[in-house]
Design a protein around this motif. Structure first.
Motif, PDB file in Angstrom:
ATOM      1  N   GLY A  42       0.831  -1.189   0.000  1.00 47.17           N
ATOM      2  CA  GLY A  42       0.000   0.000   0.000  1.00 47.17           C
ATOM      3  C   GLY A  42       0.867   1.241   0.000  1.00 47.17           C
ATOM      4  N   VAL A  43       0.304   2.342   0.444  1.00 51.44           N
ATOM      5  CA  VAL A  43       1.019   3.616   0.432  1.00 51.44           C
ATOM      6  C   VAL A  43       2.289   3.543   1.277  1.00 51.44           C
ATOM      7  N   HIS A  44       2.214   2.912   2.445  1.00 51.60           N
ATOM      8  CA  HIS A  44       3.384   2.836   3.322  1.00 51.60           C
ATOM      9  C   HIS A  44       4.553   2.158   2.632  1.00 51.60           C
ATOM     10  N   GLY A  45       4.307   1.004   2.020  1.00 46.85           N
ATOM     11  CA  GLY A  45       5.376   0.286   1.346  1.00 46.85           C
ATOM     12  C   GLY A  45       5.949   1.058   0.172  1.00 46.85           C
ATOM     13  N   ILE A  46       5.081   1.724  -0.562  1.00 50.60           N
ATOM     14  CA  ILE A  46       5.543   2.507  -1.709  1.00 50.60           C
ATOM     15  C   ILE A  46       6.418   3.664  -1.262  1.00 50.60           C
ATOM     16  N   GLU A  81       8.139   3.835   1.566  1.00 52.41           N
ATOM     17  CA  GLU A  81       9.394   3.284   2.070  1.00 52.41           C
ATOM     18  C   GLU A  81      10.357   3.014   0.918  1.00 52.41           C
ATOM     19  N   ALA A  82       9.812   2.539  -0.196  1.00 56.12           N
ATOM     20  CA  ALA A  82      10.647   2.231  -1.351  1.00 56.12           C
ATOM     21  C   ALA A  82      11.191   3.487  -2.029  1.00 56.12           C
ATOM     22  N   ALA A 117      17.003  -0.265  -3.162  1.00 54.06           N
ATOM     23  CA  ALA A 117      17.064  -1.727  -3.040  1.00 54.06           C
ATOM     24  C   ALA A 117      15.691  -2.303  -2.716  1.00 54.06           C
ATOM     25  N   LEU A 118      14.933  -1.607  -1.872  1.00 56.19           N
ATOM     26  CA  LEU A 118      13.580  -2.060  -1.543  1.00 56.19           C
ATOM     27  C   LEU A 118      12.670  -1.938  -2.757  1.00 56.19           C
ATOM     28  N   ASN A 135       3.803   9.974   5.300  1.00 53.69           N
ATOM     29  CA  ASN A 135       3.641   9.252   4.037  1.00 53.69           C
ATOM     30  C   ASN A 135       2.479   9.735   3.183  1.00 53.69           C
ATOM     31  N   ASN A 136       1.316   9.946   3.783  1.00 54.70           N
ATOM     32  CA  ASN A 136       0.131  10.240   2.983  1.00 54.70           C
ATOM     33  C   ASN A 136       0.254  11.529   2.176  1.00 54.70           C
ATOM     34  N   PRO A 137       0.670  12.670   2.768  1.00 55.16           N
ATOM     35  CA  PRO A 137       0.818  13.886   1.956  1.00 55.16           C
ATOM     36  C   PRO A 137       1.895  13.745   0.882  1.00 55.16           C
TER      37      PRO A 137
END
Length: 266
Positions: A45-49, A51-52, A57-58, A238-240
């Motif tokens: 979801g948004v969090h993983g995106i 973080e990447a 590498a992620l 993350n969201n904004p």
């Protein structure tokens, strides 16, 4: 689209999200099991995106996955805007539940890896109560710190002796993605799937959001209300930034390439 064909991917800030829905995701996973092909599945979801965005590498780990499933309505909406009209949300706990039911019917063996102390035992008990015939061949709760080489060798030996067909990984993002990418070739299994909070949901420790909140893309708000101290910084950051970068991507002001994608490789 046939399960043997490579799933198309939507470009969400440089992450190639599989443009599939729940039904197709389940079919593709089952087909992979039948063919005894190795691969790992990210549910993102948004969090993983986001973080990447901070870790190339992620990003590559996501893009090298067998499936990178859209575990959030904002990612689905981006896919629709890119022309993937049949793309639908593949919510981690629902995907895990449906695959466990199908695994019970097909006789596939399951290993549960992750969770806090006592969670996998509770999860195993509830799954065995609710899904007759499910074959859980082992569980393991890792420490919060990184595994030592000796511990890593031990868990590899434990899992390989259990011979699971599917390993469900219940760690936080990005720990679970890195773990799967590092271990998939060393483990005697077909599929690994990182489902994060699904362990707590199915163990009865975390209340799920109402269906209307999921459909409206407000599940993050439900999680924030339940765990405000742990999650407020994540969502505030993350969201904004996600919305801003998506606007830049669609406006053509910023490019997010999928040049690290190696589809169906892992």
């Amino acid at each position: 689209m046939l399960p043997t064909e490579t799933a198309p991917r939507a470009n969400v800030l440089g992450i190639g999200l599989s443009a599939v829905n729940m039904k197709e995701a389940l079919l593709r996973a089952e087909h992979r099991l039948r063919d005894r092909q190795k691969g790992y599945i990210c549910l993102t979801g948004v969090h993983g995106i986001m973080e990447a965005q901070r870790d190339p590498a992620l990003r590559e780990i996501h893009n090298r996955s067998f499936l990178c499933l859209p575990d959030g309505m904002p990612t689905v909406w981006v896919g629709h805007l890119q022309g993937h009209s049949l793309m639908g949300r593949v919510y981690g706990p629902d995907f895990m539940w449906q695959m466990c039911r199908r695994s019970a019917r097909s006789g596939y063996r399951i290993f549960l890896y992750g969770g806090n102390d006592g969670v996998v035992e509770m999860l195993q008990q509830r799954l065995e109560q609710k899904i007759p015939g499910i074959r859980i061949c082992g569980t393991y709760t890792p420490p919060f710190r990184p595994l030592t080489p000796a511990e890593e060798d031990e868990i590899i030996a434990t899992i390989n002796s259990a011979k699971p067909d599917i390993i469900w990984v219940g760690l936080s993002t990005p720990k679970q993605e890195r773990f799967m990418a590092r271990m998939i070739d060393r483990l005697d299994t077909c599929l690994m799937a990182g489902v994060g909070a699904a362990f707590d949901v199915h163990a009865g420790l975390l209340a799920d959001a109402p269906a209307w909140m999921k459909c409206c893309g407000l599940q993050w708000l439900h999680r924030l209300c339940i765990e405000p101290q742990r999650l407020w910084r994540r969502y505030l950051s993350n969201n904004p930034r996600f919305l801003w970068n998506i606007a830049l991507q669609f406006a053509g002001a910023k490019s997010f390439r999928l040049d690290t994608v190696v589809l169906d490789r892992r």
